[in-house]
Enzyme design. Structure first.
Site, PDB file in Angstrom:
ATOM      1  N   HIS B  58      44.318  43.719  43.637  1.00 18.50           N
ATOM      2  CA  HIS B  58      44.345  44.030  42.207  1.00 18.50           C
ATOM      3  C   HIS B  58      44.972  45.389  41.902  1.00 18.50           C
ATOM      4  O   HIS B  58      44.746  45.942  40.836  1.00 18.50           O
ATOM      5  CB  HIS B  58      42.918  44.034  41.644  1.00 18.50           C
ATOM      6  CG  HIS B  58      42.171  42.760  41.817  1.00 18.50           C
ATOM      7  ND1 HIS B  58      42.578  41.590  41.246  1.00 18.50           N
ATOM      8  CD2 HIS B  58      41.041  42.473  42.508  1.00 18.50           C
ATOM      9  CE1 HIS B  58      41.713  40.624  41.569  1.00 18.50           C
ATOM     10  NE2 HIS B  58      40.777  41.131  42.328  1.00 18.50           N
ATOM     11  N   HIS B 220      41.169  36.002  39.358  1.00 18.26           N
ATOM     12  CA  HIS B 220      41.239  35.330  40.663  1.00 18.26           C
ATOM     13  C   HIS B 220      41.625  33.871  40.465  1.00 18.26           C
ATOM     14  O   HIS B 220      41.488  33.066  41.375  1.00 18.26           O
ATOM     15  CB  HIS B 220      39.899  35.373  41.390  1.00 18.26           C
ATOM     16  CG  HIS B 220      39.283  36.720  41.439  1.00 18.26           C
ATOM     17  ND1 HIS B 220      38.369  37.149  40.511  1.00 18.26           N
ATOM     18  CD2 HIS B 220      39.469  37.742  42.293  1.00 18.26           C
ATOM     19  CE1 HIS B 220      38.011  38.395  40.809  1.00 18.26           C
ATOM     20  NE2 HIS B 220      38.662  38.776  41.869  1.00 18.26           N
TER      21      HIS B 220
END
Ligand SMILES: Nc1ncnc2c1ncn2[C@@H]1O[C@H](COP(=O)(O)OP(=O)(O)O)[C@@H](O)[C@H]1O
Ligand SMILES: Nc1ncnc2c1ncn2[C@@H]1O[C@H](COP(=O)(O)OP(=O)(O)O)[C@@H](O)[C@H]1O
Ligand SMILES: [Mg+2]
Ligand SMILES: [Mg+2]
Ligand SMILES: [Mg+2]
Ligand SMILES: [Mg+2]
Lengths: 203, 333, 333, 203
Positions: B58, B220
């Site tokens: 991320h 996700h």
């Protein structure tokens, strides 16, 4: 026949084979409802345990504690953390002992279930690994033969998986899918079914 | 969705090796798990520590936001996987300089269990810990279940505010309170157009047709609110703003920071196209935009898509938002 | 390769509308073509102006680098298309504050013709212009035809150096000379894994198989030196370093800045994996890395791929590289 | 019959139709050797000219200058800039005049070719639009009839395109492909063939 570190080593070897085999299946099951990493978690955890298996101490408590740490070191996934929580609980109960009777297994599973419930703050019946453990604890209560105990646990895990399949998921990433999860197997329960089968020597 | 990597198992460790080698002025590895990053130069003694943790994949979240005016330490898991409780405990130790540590992280089961466990572990070290769990994604649960929402890009605002409050010398309870206020004032929503690949999984996390998009999808690849034909930029931005403003109405006199964030592959050109609509909507509502952030602040590797975050300010939050901070990805002067 | 857009014809204008609305502290539109961006606050009177121009789709290149210590103005074309001569002339006018203007841009036919034409146009305004054409891509021509090379990410270093020299008060000839020295000291090479889509064309610029990469490809999808199976990160980085160091050997005592640049979709995680190799190779050569730049500095929208740039420094170049600069995408303090 | 602004307007209308039709073909040809935007350049340029066509002044010089500016405003691509350069050259030659004879066409094309060569610094024979113009200038030399001139130019453009197809590209983005371009049509020549055909009323 009582369980000792040799039995633990043998089980670890079988579990490693089983988890490598279930790698894709568990990733896929988790991918349908979560983030698709459950096969990775289990294979890495079991590989780490496999590496330290030859050197595991005879003290079952210490041995299980080392297994728990191996799991937490390789993965921080929900399942890995819950597994470690369960193992630590069993480790504490067996500290200082080199053998364990089959008759104690039910209680150990129940203790793991309770610790994992405290850690994950989920209810029983929520379609998680807790339901597998709950069924396994109940099915093995009162049994004294190791093989019988292992078989009862394996049967119970599978039965629980199929029973809960018909309920919606309420916990973890799968919760978001709500009613759509009715009819789908919970990946964590599927993993526990595979674990129990491998411990029972069913492959 | 093609990746440049070696053995997938080494993705995170190699990433961290390059990361710390590239920016030694900001980051250093702490402890020997290889998965805890701390500030190169520790914060002032007696400062409240801010610690976070979460899965890799991320960047700049989470590790990138370690730095002056931001976080003190971070535990990094594998891609999309929580770090372990031990690593989190190490991160808490790295962040502590005697005034206690705020655990500030996203609302994901694995992270919560591990940070709780880590808290048990550091109790022996006499480190007092508080917790603020970030849950800004409006698409992941209805308002009456807001505590079940996922933490997404709004986490960056919480890091900024908590970091500034800690640097300003506030104590643990005050820092925790303002971090909670920041968390409560953030609303995010995302849209995904193409997936990303978790290196060790080897295939895309989800599949989506060439002409489709998913509104409300998580970082996700968690499910969103609808999947359908790809719409125009203005229609997408309009719906995202509707969803955010439904959840947190803004009106005349309100001051708000906005983040228009790429999930990875979506280029800044397209973020600016979207920002026109964000600005027009807030202008129309009479709200004033403060320090808009347009870029890649919280990503999912090579995922195509964007998220919007609205962060409603009061005087204290605005002061902390504008306080100086520095790291390899973001600085406020 | 999915895009978030409205009518493709409006891509650049809408992008610029959002861009200038988001960062009014850095950028303002100049003139009425809508395609010239100048510094929000003009440089000091009597400062040499630095102007660039080129196609859109490469943010932060070109427009993003307008700012203190960097460029004064920029003319922006459609995606991958040169701006017009008139727009360039407008940009030159915006950049001029009486000391002349350096035209600093990439070696592409359209840009050269238009900047030449623009020079003819501003002769009437008595603006003296010089030119440095940037041609850093070693994959696009052999060393004996180095003047035919394409300009790629190394342009960013040239902008930085020229901007610093101009801000330091040097005159047009001195600024031009140091910009040329910087241009001569840059070598780049790129690798592409997936294409991007020019909005108005509506389909990807090139096609490439799922398991293939192209070494040496240009930032518009121009051909490279080979296309073949996707290799490991370390193998890719190794070959790129070989190609760069063959062209510009570096040894003990050399000081060099390096840029590990994503073409768009490739995430920073992978850039850091590659940077390990870059650093190891330069360490082994005995060269010292100064201010490594790892991120998205020169892109092709959502293209997957990376480029490496080596910038060999002398004392003057290092001083200018480290001089302060500021814009929405990069700042040096 | 001499050429006037009406003829220019009619040609512009035909060119717009032709360039819209060739949009994909020119993008594709340019995509194989360059950046795939030549169709975009031509269509946008012709659209801009089409918009101002009704208001074009009778002064052919002024009219062509406005056409050139329309081209530079819509695009800065190599081809657009070269087209504008050529048009400006012709505009200068025709400034103040409302008609032009067919016999002057060859000289106007040659002047455009030279100005474009000076701008782009390319050699003749390099497989570019310059070769089209060179052939067109030569084929129309000495002709006095408008239709005959237009047809000769169209034939010459096509013949040059086919002849040069067998040579490697040496200029612009296509240069990098080197020998691989043998057998491939230069997109700029292809565009000029389409332009000449449209002017000759061939569609
Ligand atoms: N809070 C919880 N309590 C009990 N079991 C849980 C909990 N959260 C997840 N699980 C179990 O873990 C499984 C998912 O494990 P895992 O893939 O490791 O999760 P994640 O990737 O989301 O961290 C679920 O299928 C469920 O059986
Ligand atoms: N320097 C030059 N001299 C003459 N013709 C050129 C030159 N450069 C390009 N061309 C012509 O222009 C065509 C390409 O035009 P265009 O697609 O607009 O280029 P780009 O997109 O590279 O700016 C080529 O096929 C060629 O005929
Ligand atoms: Mg999972
Ligand atoms: Mg996970
Ligand atoms: Mg072009
Ligand atoms: Mg072209």
């Amino acid at each position: 026949m009582s369980l000792d570190v040799e039995a633990l080593r043998a089980a670890a070897a079988r579990l490693l084979v089983a988890m490598e085999r279930e790698f894709d299946a568990l990733n896929t099951a988790d991918g349908a409802l979560g983030d698709g990493d459950l096969g990775v978690t289990m294979a890495r955890g079991m590989r780490a345990i496999g590496e330290l298996a030859p050197a595991l101490p005879a003290d079952l408590g210490l041995a299980l504690m080392q297994c728990a740490q191996a799991f937490t070191k390789t993965s921080g996934s929900s399942y890995g953390t819950l597994m470690a929580t369960g193992l630590i609980t069993m480790a504490k109960a067996l500290k200082g002992r080199t053998t364990c009777e089959a008759s104690e297994v039910s209680g150990l599973i129940a203790a793991a279930r309770d610790a994992m419930q405290a850690r994950g703050k989920a209810e029983l019946g929520g379609k998680t690994v807790l339901d597998s453990l709950d069924a396994m604890a109940k099915a093995t209560a009162g049994l004294t033969d190791a093989a019988e105990t292992a078989n009862a646990a394996a049967d119970a895990a599978r039965a629980a998986q199929e029973e809960l399949r018909l309920k919606p998921a309420t916990i973890g990433r799968a919760r978001i899918f709500g009613e759509k999860t009715i009819g789908m197997v919970d990946p964590g329960m599927q993993a526990m079914t595979a674990i129990a089968a491998a411990i029972a020597g069913r492959g | 969705m093609k990746k440049i990597l070696n053995n997938p198992v080494d993705y995170v460790d190699e990433m961290l090796a390059g990361f710390t080698a590239a920016h030694p002025e900001f980051y250093r590895l702490h402890g020997d798990s290889g998965r805890v990053v701390a500030r190169a130069t520790a914060g002032k003694a007696g400062k409240v520590g801010i610690v976070t943790g979460g899965g890799s994949g991320h960047l700049p979240v989470f590790t990138g936001y370690v730095g002056p005016g931001l976080l003190d330490a971070c535990a990094i898991g594998d891609v999309f996987a929580s770090p372990s409780a031990e690593q989190m405990a190490d991160a808490i130790r790295a962040a502590d300089s005697g005034a206690g540590v705020l655990r500030l992280y996203g609302n994901y089961g694995g992270d919560i269990m591990n940070f709780d466990m880590a808290g048990d572990l550091v109790e022996f070290d006499d480190i007092r810990c508080t917790t603020v769990v970030l849950a800004d994604d409006v698409a992941s649960a209805k308002p009456d279940e807001a505590d079940k929402r996922r933490g997404v890009a709004g986490m960056v605002y919480a890091f900024k505010i908590a970091g500034a409050a800690a640097d300003a010398g506030h104590d643990l309870d005050a820092v925790t309170a303002v971090a909670q206020k920041a968390a409560d004032a953030c609303r995010s929503v995302g849209v995904a157009l193409s997936p990303c690949t978790v290196p060790q999984a080897g295939k895309p996390t989800f599949t989506i047709a060439d002409d489709e998009m998913e509104m409300g999808m998580g970082i996700h690849g968690e499910p969103g609110v609808w999947r359908g034909k790809l719409r125009s930029a203005d229609a997408i931005a309009g719906e995202m703003m509707d969803r955010l403003l439904d959840d947190m109405p803004l009106g005349a006199g309100d001051r708000v920071s906005v983040m228009v964030n790429s999930l990875g592959a979506t280029p800044p050109e397209e973020l600016y196209i979207l920002y026109r609509v964000v600005k027009a909507r807030l202008d129309a509502a009479g709200a004033t935009i403060v320090m808009p952030l347009i870029g890649r602040y919280a990503t999912s590797m090579e995922m195509t898509g964007v998220s919007f975050t609205l962060f409603k300010l009061d005087e204290q939050l605005e002061t902390f938002l504008k306080a100086p901070c520095d790291c390899a990805f973001w600085s406020v002067k």
